[in-house]
Motif scaffolding. Sequence first.
Motif, PDB file in Angstrom:
ATOM      1  N   THR A   1     -49.209  10.372  14.809  1.00 38.72           N
ATOM      2  CA  THR A   1     -48.831   8.975  14.639  1.00 38.72           C
ATOM      3  C   THR A   1     -47.803   8.568  15.686  1.00 38.72           C
ATOM      4  OG1 THR A   1     -47.097   9.556  13.033  1.00 38.72           O
ATOM      5  CG2 THR A   1     -49.273   8.995  12.156  1.00 38.72           C
ATOM      6  N   VAL A   2     -47.843   7.281  16.036  1.00 33.61           N
ATOM      7  CA  VAL A   2     -46.842   6.674  16.913  1.00 33.61           C
ATOM      8  C   VAL A   2     -45.998   5.751  16.048  1.00 33.61           C
ATOM      9  CG1 VAL A   2     -46.444   5.348  19.022  1.00 33.61           C
ATOM     10  CG2 VAL A   2     -48.502   6.757  18.798  1.00 33.61           C
ATOM     11  N   GLU A   3     -44.689   5.922  16.078  1.00 29.72           N
ATOM     12  CA  GLU A   3     -43.825   5.189  15.161  1.00 29.72           C
ATOM     13  C   GLU A   3     -42.606   4.620  15.886  1.00 29.72           C
ATOM     14  OE1 GLU A   3     -42.791   7.806  11.980  1.00 29.72           O
ATOM     15  OE2 GLU A   3     -44.881   8.305  11.476  1.00 29.72           O
ATOM     16  N   ASP A   4     -41.993   3.616  15.241  1.00 26.10           N
ATOM     17  CA  ASP A   4     -40.706   3.035  15.673  1.00 26.10           C
ATOM     18  C   ASP A   4     -40.728   2.600  17.133  1.00 26.10           C
ATOM     19  OD1 ASP A   4     -39.803   3.638  13.126  1.00 26.10           O
ATOM     20  OD2 ASP A   4     -38.988   5.581  13.727  1.00 26.10           O
ATOM     21  N   VAL A   5     -41.735   1.817  17.502  1.00 29.43           N
ATOM     22  CA  VAL A   5     -41.844   1.326  18.881  1.00 29.43           C
ATOM     23  C   VAL A   5     -40.936   0.102  19.045  1.00 29.43           C
ATOM     24  CG1 VAL A   5     -43.391   0.473  20.662  1.00 29.43           C
ATOM     25  CG2 VAL A   5     -44.211   2.152  18.997  1.00 29.43           C
ATOM     26  N   THR A   6     -40.096   0.119  20.053  1.00 27.99           N
ATOM     27  CA  THR A   6     -39.239  -1.015  20.394  1.00 27.99           C
ATOM     28  C   THR A   6     -39.252  -1.207  21.904  1.00 27.99           C
ATOM     29  OG1 THR A   6     -37.253   0.377  20.522  1.00 27.99           O
ATOM     30  CG2 THR A   6     -37.720  -0.686  18.405  1.00 27.99           C
ATOM     31  N   VAL A   7     -39.041  -2.445  22.322  1.00 30.06           N
ATOM     32  CA  VAL A   7     -38.983  -2.791  23.744  1.00 30.06           C
ATOM     33  C   VAL A   7     -37.685  -3.551  23.980  1.00 30.06           C
ATOM     34  CG1 VAL A   7     -40.164  -3.878  25.667  1.00 30.06           C
ATOM     35  CG2 VAL A   7     -41.489  -2.983  23.746  1.00 30.06           C
ATOM     36  N   ARG A   8     -36.916  -3.131  24.953  1.00 33.29           N
ATOM     37  CA  ARG A   8     -35.656  -3.820  25.250  1.00 33.29           C
ATOM     38  C   ARG A   8     -35.444  -3.868  26.755  1.00 33.29           C
ATOM     39  NH1 ARG A   8     -31.756  -0.065  26.533  1.00 33.29           N
ATOM     40  NH2 ARG A   8     -32.201   2.100  25.931  1.00 33.29           N
ATOM     41  N   SER A   9     -34.713  -4.880  27.180  1.00 29.86           N
ATOM     42  CA  SER A   9     -34.399  -5.030  28.593  1.00 29.86           C
ATOM     43  C   SER A   9     -33.447  -3.926  29.033  1.00 29.86           C
ATOM     44  CB  SER A   9     -33.764  -6.404  28.847  1.00 29.86           C
ATOM     45  OG  SER A   9     -34.657  -7.442  28.507  1.00 29.86           O
ATOM     46  N   HIS A  10     -33.627  -3.513  30.277  1.00 31.08           N
ATOM     47  CA  HIS A  10     -32.774  -2.446  30.811  1.00 31.08           C
ATOM     48  C   HIS A  10     -32.673  -2.627  32.325  1.00 31.08           C
ATOM     49  CE1 HIS A  10     -30.776   1.440  31.042  1.00 31.08           C
ATOM     50  NE2 HIS A  10     -31.600   1.777  32.026  1.00 31.08           N
ATOM     51  N   GLY A  11     -31.507  -3.104  32.782  1.00 30.71           N
ATOM     52  CA  GLY A  11     -31.335  -3.330  34.209  1.00 30.71           C
ATOM     53  C   GLY A  11     -32.281  -4.406  34.709  1.00 30.71           C
ATOM     54  N   ASP A  12     -33.013  -4.095  35.774  1.00 34.12           N
ATOM     55  CA  ASP A  12     -33.980  -5.033  36.338  1.00 34.12           C
ATOM     56  C   ASP A  12     -35.352  -4.923  35.680  1.00 34.12           C
ATOM     57  OD1 ASP A  12     -32.063  -5.950  38.095  1.00 34.12           O
ATOM     58  OD2 ASP A  12     -32.612  -4.521  39.660  1.00 34.12           O
ATOM     59  N   GLY A  13     -35.477  -4.086  34.658  1.00 30.80           N
ATOM     60  CA  GLY A  13     -36.765  -3.915  33.998  1.00 30.80           C
ATOM     61  C   GLY A  13     -36.592  -3.811  32.491  1.00 30.80           C
ATOM     62  N   ALA A  14     -37.308  -2.873  31.908  1.00 30.05           N
ATOM     63  CA  ALA A  14     -37.252  -2.682  30.463  1.00 30.05           C
ATOM     64  C   ALA A  14     -37.484  -1.208  30.156  1.00 30.05           C
ATOM     65  CB  ALA A  14     -38.301  -3.549  29.764  1.00 30.05           C
ATOM     66  N   VAL A  15     -37.270  -0.837  28.906  1.00 25.96           N
ATOM     67  CA  VAL A  15     -37.541   0.522  28.448  1.00 25.96           C
ATOM     68  C   VAL A  15     -38.233   0.431  27.091  1.00 25.96           C
ATOM     69  CG1 VAL A  15     -35.286   0.771  27.326  1.00 25.96           C
ATOM     70  CG2 VAL A  15     -36.557   2.807  28.014  1.00 25.96           C
ATOM     71  N   ILE A  16     -39.257   1.248  26.915  1.00 23.31           N
ATOM     72  CA  ILE A  16     -40.021   1.309  25.669  1.00 23.31           C
ATOM     73  C   ILE A  16     -39.601   2.564  24.923  1.00 23.31           C
ATOM     74  CG2 ILE A  16     -42.320   1.345  24.647  1.00 23.31           C
ATOM     75  CD1 ILE A  16     -43.345   0.234  27.370  1.00 23.31           C
ATOM     76  N   GLU A  17     -39.134   2.415  23.709  1.00 20.07           N
ATOM     77  CA  GLU A  17     -38.704   3.543  22.888  1.00 20.07           C
ATOM     78  C   GLU A  17     -39.718   3.751  21.758  1.00 20.07           C
ATOM     79  OE1 GLU A  17     -34.884   2.235  21.634  1.00 20.07           O
ATOM     80  OE2 GLU A  17     -33.877   2.903  23.471  1.00 20.07           O
ATOM     81  N   TYR A  18     -40.016   5.018  21.467  1.00 18.89           N
ATOM     82  CA  TYR A  18     -41.004   5.307  20.426  1.00 18.89           C
ATOM     83  C   TYR A  18     -40.821   6.735  19.935  1.00 18.89           C
ATOM     84  CZ  TYR A  18     -43.521   7.815  24.110  1.00 18.89           C
ATOM     85  OH  TYR A  18     -43.860   8.688  25.111  1.00 18.89           O
ATOM     86  N   ALA A  19     -41.520   7.067  18.875  1.00 22.92           N
ATOM     87  CA  ALA A  19     -41.497   8.422  18.308  1.00 22.92           C
ATOM     88  C   ALA A  19     -42.926   8.888  18.063  1.00 22.92           C
ATOM     89  CB  ALA A  19     -40.710   8.451  16.998  1.00 22.92           C
ATOM     90  N   LEU A  20     -43.169  10.178  18.311  1.00 24.92           N
ATOM     91  CA  LEU A  20     -44.443  10.813  18.006  1.00 24.92           C
ATOM     92  C   LEU A  20     -44.225  11.806  16.867  1.00 24.92           C
ATOM     93  CD1 LEU A  20     -45.828  11.580  21.586  1.00 24.92           C
ATOM     94  CD2 LEU A  20     -46.468   9.694  20.080  1.00 24.92           C
ATOM     95  N   VAL A  21     -45.114  11.783  15.886  1.00 25.23           N
ATOM     96  CA  VAL A  21     -44.992  12.660  14.722  1.00 25.23           C
ATOM     97  C   VAL A  21     -46.308  13.394  14.507  1.00 25.23           C
ATOM     98  CG1 VAL A  21     -44.367  12.827  12.289  1.00 25.23           C
ATOM     99  CG2 VAL A  21     -43.373  11.015  13.706  1.00 25.23           C
ATOM    100  N   ASN A  22     -46.232  14.711  14.393  1.00 25.59           N
ATOM    101  CA  ASN A  22     -47.409  15.524  14.094  1.00 25.59           C
ATOM    102  C   ASN A  22     -47.603  15.549  12.582  1.00 25.59           C
ATOM    103  OD1 ASN A  22     -49.392  17.449  13.749  1.00 25.59           O
ATOM    104  ND2 ASN A  22     -48.509  18.926  15.164  1.00 25.59           N
ATOM    105  N   ARG A  23     -48.602  14.828  12.107  1.00 23.81           N
ATOM    106  CA  ARG A  23     -48.870  14.737  10.672  1.00 23.81           C
ATOM    107  C   ARG A  23     -49.912  15.747  10.207  1.00 23.81           C
ATOM    108  NH1 ARG A  23     -44.668  12.002   8.512  1.00 23.81           N
ATOM    109  NH2 ARG A  23     -44.243  10.080   9.669  1.00 23.81           N
ATOM    110  N   GLY A  24     -50.402  16.599  11.106  1.00 22.94           N
ATOM    111  CA  GLY A  24     -51.420  17.564  10.730  1.00 22.94           C
ATOM    112  C   GLY A  24     -50.845  18.957  10.509  1.00 22.94           C
ATOM    113  N   ASN A  25     -51.719  19.953  10.595  1.00 17.58           N
ATOM    114  CA  ASN A  25     -51.286  21.339  10.361  1.00 17.58           C
ATOM    115  C   ASN A  25     -51.579  22.239  11.558  1.00 17.58           C
ATOM    116  OD1 ASN A  25     -54.068  21.834  10.234  1.00 17.58           O
ATOM    117  ND2 ASN A  25     -54.114  21.850   7.999  1.00 17.58           N
ATOM    118  N   THR A  26     -51.774  21.649  12.733  1.00 19.71           N
ATOM    119  CA  THR A  26     -52.003  22.442  13.929  1.00 19.71           C
ATOM    120  C   THR A  26     -51.132  21.901  15.058  1.00 19.71           C
ATOM    121  OG1 THR A  26     -53.690  23.229  15.490  1.00 19.71           O
ATOM    122  CG2 THR A  26     -53.931  20.987  14.658  1.00 19.71           C
TER     123      THR A  26
END
Length: 319
Positions: free
Chosen positions: A169-194
């Motif tokens: 799963t991809v979770e907690d995605v946010t986008v914010r300005s950073h300097g002359d551009g932006a930065v995308i923050e997110y989290a990856l979670v392994n929800r399986g058993n491998t």
Amino acid sequence: MADPARPAAHGLKPPVQPPRSVRHAGRRLAAAAVVLLCAAAVLPPSAAVADGGPPWKAAPSGDGRPYFYLEGVAGTVFEDTLALTNPGSKPRTVGLRGSGEGAGAWIVLATPEVKIPPRTRAEVPFTVTVPPGAAPGDHPGAIVASGAGHETDVRVHLRVSGPKLAALTVEDVTVRSHGDGAVIEYALVNRGNTTLTPRLAVRAEGLVGSELLHRAPRTLPERLAPGERVERTEPWPGAPALDSVTVRLTATAAGGAHGEATASAPFVAWGTVTGTALLVLAAGAGSVWRVRRRRPPPTTPTGPPTNPERHLAQAGATT
């Protein structure tokens, strides 16, 4: 018990000498100190290392095993041995502990500390007890050995037999300005058993549907164990200065794992907006002033009198 003829996942090879395992924890490490002393072996003088090398070494016992590989059903108790080698001329004391949320948490060592005489190899037995309710899949861990200013991890690759589930799963995605551009923050979670090695694709669209960012899927450096969560950032240089964007992150991994999430954010260059607003306000104020200056002054009305009877009376008196 591990099957030497069966290839392991993720490019891992089964051990040359597979460990012993039993279904029930019938044997304990009650005589650990005696076993440890009996297993010590004196190395020949040729085994000494030159100055500048590690003061001691840790590896799975036997020949040719770079790590421990264990495989069995939930409830299995594995038994194996760690070899500690002191090739120098001084005694060394090495501390031992399990590491990791999977196999590392289920490791029980015969002793937490070993004193190794010079030019001696000590064999330290340990067990890995898989809980009866452990989920099928990979449960990696390690044995951490440290002492005399040196530390090393001996990996333990444990696989619990059973149906595999690859889920990401991809979770907690946010986008914010950073300097002359932006930065995308997110989290990856392994929800399986491998264990998963995720790939990530990034896209961003503007307010009218124009494509602002398109990054093809690429393999990330992380390997996620079951249940593991990792927080990451994605730099975006050259992000728009004035737009409303929607960012879409798509993560995939082997076994059909697929996760997707979006986030929207406005991009506003406040300096430009403030300057433009001031110009608009100034232009509007000037227009109002000009309208007021051009408006003619009011005049006195010349229409008929408001009291017609009095006017007629005054006219009769005059005649």
